[in-house]
Design a protein around this motif. Structure first.
Motif, PDB file in Angstrom:
ATOM      1  N   GLU A 230       0.804  -1.218   0.000  1.00 43.69           N
ATOM      2  CA  GLU A 230       0.000   0.000   0.000  1.00 43.69           C
ATOM      3  C   GLU A 230       0.838   1.269   0.000  1.00 43.69           C
ATOM      4  O   GLU A 230       0.289   2.363  -0.124  1.00 43.69           O
ATOM      5  CB  GLU A 230      -0.952  -0.002   1.199  1.00 43.69           C
ATOM      6  N   GLY A 231       2.141   1.128   0.128  1.00 41.13           N
ATOM      7  CA  GLY A 231       3.000   2.312   0.125  1.00 41.13           C
ATOM      8  C   GLY A 231       3.281   2.781   1.540  1.00 41.13           C
ATOM      9  O   GLY A 231       2.486   2.598   2.454  1.00 41.13           O
ATOM     10  N   ARG A 232       4.419   3.408   1.729  1.00 45.99           N
ATOM     11  CA  ARG A 232       4.820   3.819   3.073  1.00 45.99           C
ATOM     12  C   ARG A 232       4.166   5.112   3.518  1.00 45.99           C
ATOM     13  O   ARG A 232       4.343   5.549   4.643  1.00 45.99           O
ATOM     14  CB  ARG A 232       6.348   3.925   3.140  1.00 45.99           C
ATOM     15  N   GLY A 233       3.381   5.740   2.632  1.00 40.76           N
ATOM     16  CA  GLY A 233       2.646   6.924   3.043  1.00 40.76           C
ATOM     17  C   GLY A 233       1.425   6.607   3.875  1.00 40.76           C
ATOM     18  O   GLY A 233       0.803   7.499   4.447  1.00 40.76           O
ATOM     19  N   VAL A 234       1.068   5.319   3.956  1.00 40.21           N
ATOM     20  CA  VAL A 234      -0.113   4.899   4.695  1.00 40.21           C
ATOM     21  C   VAL A 234       0.211   4.853   6.192  1.00 40.21           C
ATOM     22  O   VAL A 234       1.320   4.488   6.593  1.00 40.21           O
ATOM     23  CB  VAL A 234      -0.580   3.510   4.200  1.00 40.21           C
ATOM     24  N   ASP A 235      -0.762   5.229   7.027  1.00 41.01           N
ATOM     25  CA  ASP A 235      -0.624   5.107   8.478  1.00 41.01           C
ATOM     26  C   ASP A 235      -0.752   3.631   8.834  1.00 41.01           C
ATOM     27  O   ASP A 235      -1.859   3.092   8.927  1.00 41.01           O
ATOM     28  CB  ASP A 235      -1.705   5.938   9.173  1.00 41.01           C
ATOM     29  N   LEU A 236       0.380   2.974   9.021  1.00 41.50           N
ATOM     30  CA  LEU A 236       0.383   1.521   9.190  1.00 41.50           C
ATOM     31  C   LEU A 236      -0.292   1.072  10.476  1.00 41.50           C
ATOM     32  O   LEU A 236      -0.989   0.056  10.505  1.00 41.50           O
ATOM     33  CB  LEU A 236       1.821   0.998   9.128  1.00 41.50           C
ATOM     34  N   ASP A 237      -0.082   1.825  11.552  1.00 43.04           N
ATOM     35  CA  ASP A 237      -0.730   1.468  12.820  1.00 43.04           C
ATOM     36  C   ASP A 237      -2.248   1.544  12.698  1.00 43.04           C
ATOM     37  O   ASP A 237      -2.974   0.688  13.212  1.00 43.04           O
ATOM     38  CB  ASP A 237      -0.252   2.393  13.948  1.00 43.04           C
ATOM     39  N   ALA A 238      -2.713   2.578  11.993  1.00 46.92           N
ATOM     40  CA  ALA A 238      -4.154   2.723  11.794  1.00 46.92           C
ATOM     41  C   ALA A 238      -4.704   1.586  10.934  1.00 46.92           C
ATOM     42  O   ALA A 238      -5.811   1.082  11.169  1.00 46.92           O
ATOM     43  CB  ALA A 238      -4.467   4.073  11.154  1.00 46.92           C
ATOM     44  N   ARG A 239      -3.933   1.176   9.930  1.00 46.76           N
ATOM     45  CA  ARG A 239      -4.385   0.078   9.071  1.00 46.76           C
ATOM     46  C   ARG A 239      -4.466  -1.230   9.852  1.00 46.76           C
ATOM     47  O   ARG A 239      -5.424  -2.003   9.693  1.00 46.76           O
ATOM     48  CB  ARG A 239      -3.422  -0.099   7.883  1.00 46.76           C
ATOM     49  N   VAL A 240      -3.478  -1.504  10.700  1.00 47.57           N
ATOM     50  CA  VAL A 240      -3.508  -2.709  11.530  1.00 47.57           C
ATOM     51  C   VAL A 240      -4.717  -2.671  12.458  1.00 47.57           C
ATOM     52  O   VAL A 240      -5.438  -3.675  12.612  1.00 47.57           O
ATOM     53  CB  VAL A 240      -2.201  -2.851  12.337  1.00 47.57           C
ATOM     54  N   ALA A 241      -4.969  -1.518  13.045  1.00 43.68           N
ATOM     55  CA  ALA A 241      -6.116  -1.386  13.949  1.00 43.68           C
ATOM     56  C   ALA A 241      -7.430  -1.591  13.183  1.00 43.68           C
ATOM     57  O   ALA A 241      -8.374  -2.209  13.699  1.00 43.68           O
ATOM     58  CB  ALA A 241      -6.100  -0.006  14.615  1.00 43.68           C
ATOM     59  N   GLU A 242      -7.481  -1.064  11.982  1.00 47.35           N
ATOM     60  CA  GLU A 242      -8.687  -1.215  11.155  1.00 47.35           C
ATOM     61  C   GLU A 242      -8.958  -2.683  10.856  1.00 47.35           C
ATOM     62  O   GLU A 242     -10.105  -3.150  10.944  1.00 47.35           O
ATOM     63  CB  GLU A 242      -8.509  -0.440   9.856  1.00 47.35           C
ATOM     64  N   ILE A 243      -7.909  -3.430  10.473  1.00 46.29           N
ATOM     65  CA  ILE A 243      -8.067  -4.853  10.169  1.00 46.29           C
ATOM     66  C   ILE A 243      -8.495  -5.620  11.415  1.00 46.29           C
ATOM     67  O   ILE A 243      -9.375  -6.491  11.366  1.00 46.29           O
ATOM     68  CB  ILE A 243      -6.760  -5.427   9.585  1.00 46.29           C
ATOM     69  N   GLU A 244      -7.866  -5.299  12.556  1.00 40.81           N
ATOM     70  CA  GLU A 244      -8.227  -5.965  13.815  1.00 40.81           C
ATOM     71  C   GLU A 244      -9.693  -5.728  14.156  1.00 40.81           C
ATOM     72  O   GLU A 244     -10.413  -6.658  14.545  1.00 40.81           O
ATOM     73  CB  GLU A 244      -7.343  -5.452  14.957  1.00 40.81           C
ATOM     74  N   THR A 245     -10.138  -4.489  14.020  1.00 40.24           N
ATOM     75  CA  THR A 245     -11.532  -4.157  14.324  1.00 40.24           C
ATOM     76  C   THR A 245     -12.481  -4.929  13.426  1.00 40.24           C
ATOM     77  O   THR A 245     -13.487  -5.489  13.876  1.00 40.24           O
ATOM     78  CB  THR A 245     -11.771  -2.643  14.147  1.00 40.24           C
ATOM     79  N   ALA A 246     -12.170  -4.982  12.127  1.00 38.18           N
ATOM     80  CA  ALA A 246     -13.016  -5.709  11.179  1.00 38.18           C
ATOM     81  C   ALA A 246     -13.084  -7.189  11.531  1.00 38.18           C
ATOM     82  O   ALA A 246     -14.150  -7.814  11.445  1.00 38.18           O
ATOM     83  CB  ALA A 246     -12.478  -5.521   9.765  1.00 38.18           C
ATOM     84  N   MET A 247     -11.944  -7.756  11.941  1.00 39.56           N
ATOM     85  CA  MET A 247     -11.917  -9.175  12.291  1.00 39.56           C
ATOM     86  C   MET A 247     -12.752  -9.454  13.538  1.00 39.56           C
ATOM     87  O   MET A 247     -13.444 -10.473  13.626  1.00 39.56           O
ATOM     88  CB  MET A 247     -10.471  -9.631  12.502  1.00 39.56           C
ATOM     89  N   HIS A 248     -12.707  -8.551  14.502  1.00 39.70           N
ATOM     90  CA  HIS A 248     -13.472  -8.744  15.740  1.00 39.70           C
ATOM     91  C   HIS A 248     -14.971  -8.622  15.489  1.00 39.70           C
ATOM     92  O   HIS A 248     -15.774  -9.252  16.182  1.00 39.70           O
ATOM     93  CB  HIS A 248     -13.046  -7.723  16.796  1.00 39.70           C
ATOM     94  N   ARG A 249     -15.340  -7.815  14.507  1.00 37.88           N
ATOM     95  CA  ARG A 249     -16.765  -7.604  14.218  1.00 37.88           C
ATOM     96  C   ARG A 249     -17.369  -8.743  13.412  1.00 37.88           C
ATOM     97  O   ARG A 249     -18.580  -8.890  13.346  1.00 37.88           O
ATOM     98  CB  ARG A 249     -16.949  -6.296  13.437  1.00 37.88           C
ATOM     99  N   GLU A 250     -16.510  -9.506  12.776  1.00 35.55           N
ATOM    100  CA  GLU A 250     -17.023 -10.554  11.895  1.00 35.55           C
ATOM    101  C   GLU A 250     -17.784 -11.618  12.673  1.00 35.55           C
ATOM    102  O   GLU A 250     -17.381 -12.055  13.734  1.00 35.55           O
ATOM    103  CB  GLU A 250     -15.871 -11.223  11.134  1.00 35.55           C
ATOM    104  N   HIS A 251     -18.888 -12.010  12.072  1.00 33.58           N
ATOM    105  CA  HIS A 251     -19.670 -13.108  12.630  1.00 33.58           C
ATOM    106  C   HIS A 251     -19.310 -14.391  11.883  1.00 33.58           C
ATOM    107  O   HIS A 251     -19.434 -14.457  10.662  1.00 33.58           O
ATOM    108  CB  HIS A 251     -21.162 -12.824  12.474  1.00 33.58           C
TER     109      HIS A 251
END
Length: 467
Positions: A230-251
Motif C-alpha cells: 500500500e505504500g509507506r505513506g499509509v498510516d500503518l498502525d491505523a491500518r492494523v487497527a482497522e483490520i483488527e476491528t473488522a476481524m473482531h466484528r465478523e460473525h
C-alpha cells in the motif's frame, strides 16, 4: 509524493512504485487459478486413450474422469489455520504429485487416486487464490486485481488444450503414440509438473497475508507487508487497527444461520444453490472434459478434435473478458438472461445437428459445421454470462451474517452438479447424444424464468444492503 489518505476513507491508493510489486504478488497467487483451469481440463486429451489402454466402458471411464471432483468438494478451508502461503505450497505439492502419478499409473485404480489428489489441490486453489488477492490488494485496485483469478482459470484451460494439441502432433496424431517411451496421453497429464513447480517457487517469493499475520499476533510483519503493498505513506498502525476491528466484528456464520422456520433453508440460500446448479446443468463442463471425445464420436479425427477443443477454450477467454468489461456496466441479471437465451438456442441447434444419422461414421457436412459453430457459440454465451456472473452474484447476494456459510453451501451444490454432469455424460451420449443435448437445452431454458422470478440485481449495492 503521494498524499496520505485516512485508512477508512476507501480511497486508499497503492504508491505507483509499489503497484508493479502488487501485480507480481497477485499474478503469483493467481497461478493457483491457472492450475485450477489446467488440471480441470487437461484430462480432455486423455479420455479416449484411457478408455483404450484399460479397456473400460463408459460408466467406469466417467467415474475416473469425475472422481477428481470428490477432492475438490472435500478440500477444506485450512488457510485460516496454517496461513495462505503455506496453503499455496501444499496445493503446489499436491498438483506436482498428482501430475507425476497420473502420468505414470500402474493401473486404472491408482490413476483414479492421483486424480483425487489433484482434486484436493484444485479445491485448495479455488479457495486460497481469491481470498489472498482480496487481502493484499489495495482497495482502489481490488476489483481489477481480483479478476486475475478468473482470467488465470480460463487461460489455464486454453493452455492445457494447446499443450495437448502439440503433444498429439508430436505423437503423429495418435493419443497412444509413443514419445520417449511414454504414450502421448501420459505426457499430457505429466506436463502439469511445470506450472505446478513454478507455483510452488513463486509462493516462496510473495509475502503472507497481513490479515493472517495479524490473526496470529505478528503485527510487525503485517506492517511491513502493508507498507510493501500500500505504500509507506499509509498510516500503518491505523491500518492494523482497522483490520483488527473488522476481524473482531465478523460473525463466523454456521449452517444453523442458514435455517429459517421449521429447519428450512432461507429463500436467499436456495437462490444461491439454484444459480450454482443451473451453471453446471447446462452441460458446460462437457465442453472442457469431453470435447475431444465428443468430436471424435461424430467422425472428426483426433488432431481436428484437439484443435477444436483449443479454439473453444480461446472463445472461453474472449467471453470471459466481455463479461468482465460488461458486468459492472449493464448489470448481472441482464448478462445472465442474455447468456441463458444464447445457450438455449446454441444447445438446441447442437441437439438438432447430433440427431442426424452418421454417414461412414461422420456427421453429414452441414450438420457437422452447424454443430461446431453452435458448440463455440454455447461456450461464448456461457463465458460472457453465467461463467462470471454466478460468482459475482454469490459474492454479493448474501447478507453479511450468513455470507461465508451460504457460499460454502452454494459451492458444494456446484461441485455436486458438476460431478453429476461429468459422471453421466459418457453413458448418456452412448444412449442418445442428441437427447443429452436436449436435456441441457431444457435446463438453459428453465434458467430464464428462474432468474426473472428469484434473482435480484446486485449491481451498485453495498454488501451491507443485502438482506
Amino acid at each position: 509524493m503521494t498524499s496520505t489518505q485516512h485508512p477508512a476513507s476507501g480511497a486508499r491508493q497503492a504508491h505507483p512504485d509499489h503497484l508493479s510489486h502488487v501485480i507480481f504478488i497477485t499474478a503469483a497467487a493467481a497461478m493457483g487459478g491457472f492450475l485450477f483451469g489446467y488440471d480441470s481440463s487437461v484430462i480432455n486429451g486423455a479420455v479416449e486413450a484411457i478408455r483404450d489402454r484399460y479397456d473400460v466402458g463408459s460408466g467406469v471411464l466417467a467415474q475416473v474422469i469425475a472422481i477428481a471432483l470428490i477432492g475438490c468438494a472435500t478440500a477444506g478451508r485450512i488457510a485460516d489455520r496454517i496461513g495462505r502461503i503455506r496453503c499455496m505450497q501444499i496445493a503446489a505439492a499436491l498438483f506436482t504429485v498428482s501430475a507425476v502419478g497420473s502420468a505414470l499409473p500402474f493401473a486404472l485404480w491408482d490413476l483414479a487416486f492421483w486424480r483425487v489428489v489433484g482434486g484436493f489441490a484444485i479445491g485448495m486453489a479455488s479457495v486460497i487464490g481469491p481470498a489472498y488477492i482480496a487481502e493484499v490488494a489495495p482497495a482502489a485496485y481490488r476489483g481489477r486485481l481480483g479478476a486475475f483469478q478468473q482470467a488465470a482459470i480460463v487461460i489455464g484451460i486454453a493452455v492445457s488444450q494447446l499443450v495437448n494439441y502439440a503433444i498429439l502432433n508430436l505423437a503423429g496424431g495418435d493419443q497412444r503414440g509413443e514419445i520417449a517411451g511414454l504414450e502421448a496421453w501420459q505426457w499430457m497429464l505429466g506436463v502439469m509438473v511445470v506450472p505446478a513447480v513454478l507455483y510452488g517457487v513463486l509462493s516462496f517469493a510473495i509475502p503472507e497475508s497481513p490479515r493472517f499475520l495479524i490473526s496470529v499476533g505478528r503485527k510487525d510483519r503485517a506492517r511491513e507487508v502493508l507498507a510493501e503493498v500500500e505504500g509507506r505513506g499509509v498510516d500503518l498502525d491505523a491500518r492494523v487497527a482497522e483490520i483488527e476491528t473488522a476481524m473482531h466484528r465478523e460473525h463466523k456464520s454456521t449452517f444453523k444461520d442458514l435455517l429459517g422456520g421449521r429447519f428450512a433453508l432461507l429463500p436467499i440460500v436456495w437462490v444461491g444453490i439454484g444459480l450454482s446448479v443451473f451453471q453446471q446443468l447446462v452441460g458446460i463442463n462437457v465442453a472442457f472434459y469431453y470435447s475431444a471425445t465428443l468430436w471424435q464420436s461424430v467422425g472428426i479425427d483426433p488432431s481436428g478434435s484437439f484443435f477444436y477443443s483449443f479454439t473453444t477454450s480461446i472463445i472461453n477467454i474472449i467471453g470471459t473478458v466481455i463479461a468482465m468489461v460488461l458486468v459492472d456496466r449493464v448489470g448481472r441479471r441482464p448478462l445472465a438472461l442474455v447468456g441463458s437465451a444464447g445457450m438455449a438456442v446454441s444447445l438446441a441447434i447442437e441437439a438438432w445437428a447430433f440427431s442426424a444419422d452418421l454417414v461412414d461414421g461422420k456427421l453429414p457436412a452441414t450438420q457437422g459445421a452447424v454443430a461446431l459453430a453452435a458448440a463455440h457459440a454455447f461456450v461464448l454465451f456461457f463465458a460472457l454470462s453465467w461463467g462470471v456472473v454466478v460468482w459475482v452474484f454469490l459474492g454479493e447476494m448474501f447478507p453479511n451474517r450468513i455470507r461465508a456459510a451460504a457460499l460454502g453451501v452454494a459451492a458444494s451444490a456446484q461441485w455436486l452438479a458438476n460431478w453429476t454432469i461429468t459422471a453421466s455424460f459418457p453413458s448418456l451420449a452412448e444412449w442418445n447424444l442428441s437427447g443429452t443435448y436436449v436435456i441441457y437445452t431444457v435446463f438453459a431454458v428453465l434458467s430464464i424464468p428462474f432468474v426473472l422470478k428469484f434473482v435480484k440485481e446486485t449491481k451498485g449495492k453495498a454488501l451491507e444492503e443485502m438482506g
